[in-house]
Design a protein around this motif. Structure first.
Motif, PDB file in Angstrom:
ATOM      1  N   SER A 154       2.289  -3.441 -15.585  1.00  0.00           N
ATOM      2  CA  SER A 154       2.215  -2.035 -15.456  1.00  0.00           C
ATOM      3  C   SER A 154       0.884  -1.387 -15.296  1.00  0.00           C
ATOM      4  CB  SER A 154       3.030  -1.172 -16.181  1.00  0.00           C
ATOM      5  OG  SER A 154       2.703  -1.613 -17.785  1.00  0.00           O
ATOM      6  N   ALA A 155      -0.097  -2.111 -16.208  1.00  0.00           N
ATOM      7  CA  ALA A 155      -1.407  -1.646 -16.547  1.00  0.00           C
ATOM      8  C   ALA A 155      -2.160  -1.914 -15.301  1.00  0.00           C
ATOM      9  CB  ALA A 155      -2.178  -2.372 -17.683  1.00  0.00           C
ATOM     10  N   MET A 156      -2.126  -3.230 -14.573  1.00  0.00           N
ATOM     11  CA  MET A 156      -2.674  -3.548 -13.502  1.00  0.00           C
ATOM     12  C   MET A 156      -2.404  -2.570 -12.204  1.00  0.00           C
ATOM     13  SD  MET A 156      -3.202  -6.964 -11.447  1.00  0.00           S
ATOM     14  CE  MET A 156      -1.192  -7.445 -11.152  1.00  0.00           C
ATOM     15  N   ILE A 157      -0.995  -2.120 -11.874  1.00  0.00           N
ATOM     16  CA  ILE A 157      -0.356  -1.397 -11.035  1.00  0.00           C
ATOM     17  C   ILE A 157      -0.841   0.201 -11.158  1.00  0.00           C
ATOM     18  CG2 ILE A 157       1.473  -0.180 -10.193  1.00  0.00           C
ATOM     19  CD1 ILE A 157       2.935  -3.105 -10.717  1.00  0.00           C
ATOM     20  N   LEU A 158      -0.838   0.683 -12.533  1.00  0.00           N
ATOM     21  CA  LEU A 158      -1.386   1.945 -12.670  1.00  0.00           C
ATOM     22  C   LEU A 158      -2.758   2.291 -12.279  1.00  0.00           C
ATOM     23  CD1 LEU A 158       0.618   3.070 -15.784  1.00  0.00           C
ATOM     24  CD2 LEU A 158       1.140   3.781 -13.315  1.00  0.00           C
ATOM     25  N   ALA A 159      -3.682   1.198 -12.898  1.00  0.00           N
ATOM     26  CA  ALA A 159      -5.138   1.053 -12.542  1.00  0.00           C
ATOM     27  C   ALA A 159      -5.459   0.937 -11.202  1.00  0.00           C
ATOM     28  CB  ALA A 159      -5.757   0.265 -13.335  1.00  0.00           C
ATOM     29  N   GLY A 160      -4.760   0.017 -10.403  1.00  0.00           N
ATOM     30  CA  GLY A 160      -4.918   0.071  -8.884  1.00  0.00           C
ATOM     31  C   GLY A 160      -4.557   1.267  -8.183  1.00  0.00           C
ATOM     32  N   ILE A 161      -3.366   1.807  -8.544  1.00  0.00           N
ATOM     33  CA  ILE A 161      -3.063   3.172  -7.863  1.00  0.00           C
ATOM     34  C   ILE A 161      -4.233   4.434  -7.973  1.00  0.00           C
ATOM     35  CG2 ILE A 161      -1.451   5.206  -8.143  1.00  0.00           C
ATOM     36  CD1 ILE A 161       0.781   3.117  -8.491  1.00  0.00           C
ATOM     37  N   THR A 162      -4.891   4.446  -9.290  1.00  0.00           N
ATOM     38  CA  THR A 162      -5.670   5.222  -9.629  1.00  0.00           C
ATOM     39  C   THR A 162      -6.939   4.704  -8.553  1.00  0.00           C
ATOM     40  OG1 THR A 162      -4.717   5.577 -11.555  1.00  0.00           O
ATOM     41  CG2 THR A 162      -7.037   6.571 -11.321  1.00  0.00           C
ATOM     42  N   VAL A 163      -7.489   3.812  -8.482  1.00  0.00           N
ATOM     43  CA  VAL A 163      -8.545   3.375  -7.803  1.00  0.00           C
ATOM     44  C   VAL A 163      -8.438   3.544  -6.274  1.00  0.00           C
ATOM     45  CG1 VAL A 163      -9.857   1.343  -6.832  1.00  0.00           C
ATOM     46  CG2 VAL A 163      -9.249   1.460  -8.964  1.00  0.00           C
ATOM     47  N   TYR A 164      -7.187   3.592  -5.793  1.00  0.00           N
ATOM     48  CA  TYR A 164      -7.086   3.989  -4.477  1.00  0.00           C
ATOM     49  C   TYR A 164      -6.908   5.518  -4.250  1.00  0.00           C
ATOM     50  CZ  TYR A 164      -6.164  -0.980  -3.422  1.00  0.00           C
ATOM     51  OH  TYR A 164      -6.699  -2.380  -2.878  1.00  0.00           O
ATOM     52  N   ILE A 165      -6.575   6.140  -5.143  1.00  0.00           N
ATOM     53  CA  ILE A 165      -6.492   7.607  -5.111  1.00  0.00           C
ATOM     54  C   ILE A 165      -7.960   7.939  -5.261  1.00  0.00           C
ATOM     55  CG2 ILE A 165      -5.982   9.711  -6.328  1.00  0.00           C
ATOM     56  CD1 ILE A 165      -3.447   8.424  -7.316  1.00  0.00           C
ATOM     57  N   ILE A 166      -8.771   7.447  -6.110  1.00  0.00           N
ATOM     58  CA  ILE A 166     -10.109   7.890  -6.154  1.00  0.00           C
ATOM     59  C   ILE A 166     -10.796   7.540  -4.729  1.00  0.00           C
ATOM     60  CG2 ILE A 166     -12.547   7.338  -7.233  1.00  0.00           C
ATOM     61  CD1 ILE A 166     -10.803   6.939  -9.813  1.00  0.00           C
ATOM     62  N   GLU A 167     -10.658   6.420  -4.145  1.00  0.00           N
ATOM     63  CA  GLU A 167     -11.159   5.976  -2.856  1.00  0.00           C
ATOM     64  C   GLU A 167     -10.567   6.846  -1.659  1.00  0.00           C
ATOM     65  OE1 GLU A 167     -13.840   4.167  -2.608  1.00  0.00           O
ATOM     66  OE2 GLU A 167     -13.886   3.747  -4.665  1.00  0.00           O
ATOM     67  N   ARG A 168      -9.550   7.648  -2.120  1.00  0.00           N
ATOM     68  CA  ARG A 168      -8.825   8.489  -0.966  1.00  0.00           C
ATOM     69  C   ARG A 168      -7.947   7.388  -0.192  1.00  0.00           C
ATOM     70  NH1 ARG A 168      -9.410  13.588  -0.935  1.00  0.00           N
ATOM     71  NH2 ARG A 168      -9.010  13.888   1.262  1.00  0.00           N
ATOM     72  N   LYS A 169      -7.588   6.326  -0.605  1.00  0.00           N
ATOM     73  CA  LYS A 169      -6.762   5.252   0.271  1.00  0.00           C
ATOM     74  C   LYS A 169      -5.282   5.559  -0.084  1.00  0.00           C
ATOM     75  CE  LYS A 169     -10.480   2.177   0.850  1.00  0.00           C
ATOM     76  NZ  LYS A 169     -10.828   0.649   0.752  1.00  0.00           N
ATOM     77  N   PHE A 170      -4.708   6.514  -0.007  1.00  0.00           N
ATOM     78  CA  PHE A 170      -3.508   6.943  -0.190  1.00  0.00           C
ATOM     79  C   PHE A 170      -2.450   6.061   0.199  1.00  0.00           C
ATOM     80  CE2 PHE A 170      -5.930  11.018   0.245  1.00  0.00           C
ATOM     81  CZ  PHE A 170      -6.201  11.042  -1.119  1.00  0.00           C
ATOM     82  N   ARG A 171      -2.373   5.524   1.385  1.00  0.00           N
ATOM     83  CA  ARG A 171      -1.702   4.489   1.617  1.00  0.00           C
ATOM     84  C   ARG A 171      -1.567   3.416   0.779  1.00  0.00           C
ATOM     85  NH1 ARG A 171       1.590   4.071   6.459  1.00  0.00           N
ATOM     86  NH2 ARG A 171       0.587   6.076   7.372  1.00  0.00           N
ATOM     87  N   HIS A 172      -2.534   2.727   0.720  1.00  0.00           N
ATOM     88  CA  HIS A 172      -2.665   1.541  -0.332  1.00  0.00           C
ATOM     89  C   HIS A 172      -2.133   2.160  -1.630  1.00  0.00           C
ATOM     90  CE1 HIS A 172      -5.499   0.551   2.563  1.00  0.00           C
ATOM     91  NE2 HIS A 172      -5.599  -0.688   2.083  1.00  0.00           N
ATOM     92  N   ALA A 173      -2.281   3.101  -2.075  1.00  0.00           N
ATOM     93  CA  ALA A 173      -1.695   3.648  -3.343  1.00  0.00           C
ATOM     94  C   ALA A 173      -0.256   3.649  -3.237  1.00  0.00           C
ATOM     95  CB  ALA A 173      -1.994   4.998  -3.841  1.00  0.00           C
ATOM     96  N   ALA A 174       0.290   4.007  -2.159  1.00  0.00           N
ATOM     97  CA  ALA A 174       1.859   4.200  -1.846  1.00  0.00           C
ATOM     98  C   ALA A 174       2.448   2.649  -1.689  1.00  0.00           C
ATOM     99  CB  ALA A 174       1.984   4.881  -0.566  1.00  0.00           C
ATOM    100  N   TYR A 175       1.717   1.858  -1.289  1.00  0.00           N
ATOM    101  CA  TYR A 175       2.054   0.391  -1.299  1.00  0.00           C
ATOM    102  C   TYR A 175       2.397  -0.306  -2.456  1.00  0.00           C
ATOM    103  CZ  TYR A 175       1.139   0.427   3.783  1.00  0.00           C
ATOM    104  OH  TYR A 175       1.247   0.655   4.997  1.00  0.00           O
ATOM    105  N   TRP A 176       1.262   0.022  -3.551  1.00  0.00           N
ATOM    106  CA  TRP A 176       1.507  -0.498  -4.822  1.00  0.00           C
ATOM    107  C   TRP A 176       2.403   0.440  -5.692  1.00  0.00           C
ATOM    108  CZ3 TRP A 176      -2.302  -2.981  -8.395  1.00  0.00           C
ATOM    109  CH2 TRP A 176      -3.193  -3.560  -7.577  1.00  0.00           C
TER     110      TRP A 176
END
Length: 529
Positions: free
Chosen positions: A449-471
């Motif tokens: 969960s730590a890795m997933i939540l941090a990864g989602i946040t990184v992709y939100i910051i980078e505006r790669k919302f589809r990547h955040a959705a896959y995670w």
């Protein structure tokens, strides 16, 4: 005209002594826990602990430490570098507790309730531990070939913040508490470590060694430790020489444990694989890049060696590579650790060492390493990813908080067959605005969960919302089968609850989150066309 000189790493440098004391203390703590829990909780006789388990641990530590030293030497030759640091390696703490309390203890209690003697129950529990360890090793070995793809998929902030959450809680805070519980003994060694590695002050002997020597002197001089003839005589009893055995027959005869406790063995193997992968990322952030496949495979082989030769406890690439590197340790500290820890385990002198050297003498080194790891989570990632790092720290903090809460309940007399822990306690916690059920949910699979939540946040910051959705979809899948968040109550604990649909609520939440991200991605695509 300058003549180019080829740089090669040396087998041993002066600062390897400092690194050895830190890594050896880590390993020694795990070994002392094993001896204490096996004898106190599982009722194992001295002959089983010192004659079978510790020799198996010795071989697993020797194999792993020597391999990672050799790997560092070869990597340094290829890169023509003198400053490469070997990967730290030792016994996996999480698996240690999981296999004792969730595999070996239930097997022992079931055997006794079925009429077995204490000796027979101990033998069956030990065999169950061997199978669990072997299963974990197979998972780690098989996962070695997917390590590099996982590293490419996961942002650095996702990997390092997970380690930071573990470091600030399970490593640093516990030793900080212990320092201030015994300030006369603990503060001076801590001061020496901070002066040496933050203040760059040089003493006449290595700072790590000086801290340990001062800690020993203060512990004995202030009365924290005092001479006890009976305890000393007990510490001398196991001394001898114990040759490792091969226990393939015992593994085969207890093979059914692999199925019966698959819900424990699978997540432990996966957690070990993911944790080792994150530690490789941590090493790369500190400047040492190691190939994932052989590094992870050696970790799995070390665990298999442990199981085949009598140990019930998996090994792992340790958290803390940046700390050892900052200490100045290079290759020799790993070799020293394998030799010295191996000798202690093969000769039964662990108990005597524990009698003379208190944990307070060396814990400042481990505390410092925890601080370095947390700091690296921020300094080795892009500054604008700092919010993702913070989010990645939170599940580890929640998991540690849940552990402390349950320890407090057990200290208050709960967690016994007469007074078991029950879901009714959740409402009592809520009276003080503490949603402890959320902490219990984050505790299970917090590495994921730590890795997933941090990864989602990184992709939100980078505006790669589809990547955040896959995670988010991936989070839903592993939540659905109970690899994270889902838990069940036992008499004295809350534990992982693997099964189809056991994490439905969290899976639905992540699916809704994924839908939100897909919608935002679609909206952004429309605006840009």
């Amino acid at each position: 005209m300058e003549i180019a000189t080829t740089k090669f790493p040396r087998w041993f440098v002066r600062r390897d002594i400092d690194g050895f004391f830190g890594l050896a203390l880590d390993n020694l703590i795990q070994i002392l826990l094993i001896v204490s829990l096996c004898q106190g909780v599982l009722g194992f006789p001295v002959s089983l602990v010192y004659g079978r388990i510790l020799p198996g641990i010795a071989l697993s530590l020797i194999v792993g430490n020597f391999y990672y030293a050799w790997l560092a030497k070869e990597q340094g030759k290829r890169e023509q570098r003198e400053d490469i640091t070997a990967l730290p390696y030792g016994i996996n703490t999480v698996s240690l507790f999981a296999y004792i309390f969730l595999v070996m203890l239930p097997v022992r209690l079931a055997a006794i309730s079925g009429g077995a003697s204490n000796e027979q129950a101990a033998e069956l529990a030990w065999q169950a531990g061997l199978v669990a360890c072997f299963g974990s090793g197979l998972i780690e070995l098989a996962g070695a070939w997917v390590g590099d793809p996982l590293r490419r998929l996961a942002p650095r902030a996702a990997l390092l913040s997970t380690l930071g959450g573990i470091a600030i809680t399970f490593i640093a805070i516990g030793f900080l508490f212990r320092t201030f519980a015994n300030p006369v003994v603990g503060l001076v060694p801590l001061g020496v470590i901070l002066l040496t590695y933050f203040g760059r002050v040089r003493f006449s002997i290595p700072g790590g060694l000086l801290a340990v020597l001062l800690g020993i002197a203060l512990a004995w001089g202030t009365g924290l430790l005092s001479w006890d003839n009976a305890k000393f005589a007990t510490a001398l009893q196991p001394i001898g020489f114990y040759l490792p055995g091969l226990w393939l027959g015992k593994l085969w005869s207890s093979r059914s444990v692999l199925i019966e406790y698959f819900s424990i063995i699978l997540p432990m193997g996966l957690f070990n694989l993911v944790g080792s992968l994150q530690n490789l990322e941590s090493a790369e952030a500190a400047g040492d890049t190691y190939p994932a496949t052989p590094s992870l495979a050696a970790n799995g082989i070390g665990t298999l060696v442990a199981a085949i030769c009598g140990s019930c406890f998996p090994t792992t690439i340790y958290i803390g590579h940046p700390g050892w590197k900052a200490l100045g340790a290079r290759i020799g500290y790993s070799i020293l650790n394998g030799i010295i820890m191996g000798l202690f385990c093969l000769t039964g002198t662990v108990a005597m060492l524990a009698y003379f050297v208190p944990i307070e003498a060396g814990m400042a080194i481990v505390l410092w390493i925890g601080i370095v790891i947390v700091a690296q989570s921020f300094t080795a990632t892009p500054p604008h990813h700092a919010p993702a790092v913070v989010i990645g720290l939170l599940p580890g903090i929640a998991g540690w908080g849940a552990l402390i809460a349950k320890n407090a309940l057990r200290a208050a007399g709960l967690g016994t067959p007469e007074k078991p822990l029950t879901p009714a306690l959740i409402e009592q916690f809520k009276l003080s605005d503490t949603y402890i059920d959320g902490a219990f949910a984050l505790e299970q699979g917090f590495i994921f969960s730590a890795m997933i939540l941090a990864g989602i946040t990184v992709y939100i910051i980078e505006r790669k919302f589809r990547h955040a959705a896959y995670w988010s979809v991936f989070a839903a899948l592993i939540s659905w089968v109970g690899l994270m968040h889902s838990y069940r109550w036992t008499v004295a604990d809350t534990v992982v609850n693997l099964g189809w649909g056991t994490g439905t609520a969290w899976a639905v939440g992540y699916i809704l989150l994924a839908i939100l991200f897909f919608y935002v991605d679609w909206q952004e695509a429309r605006r840009n066309t």
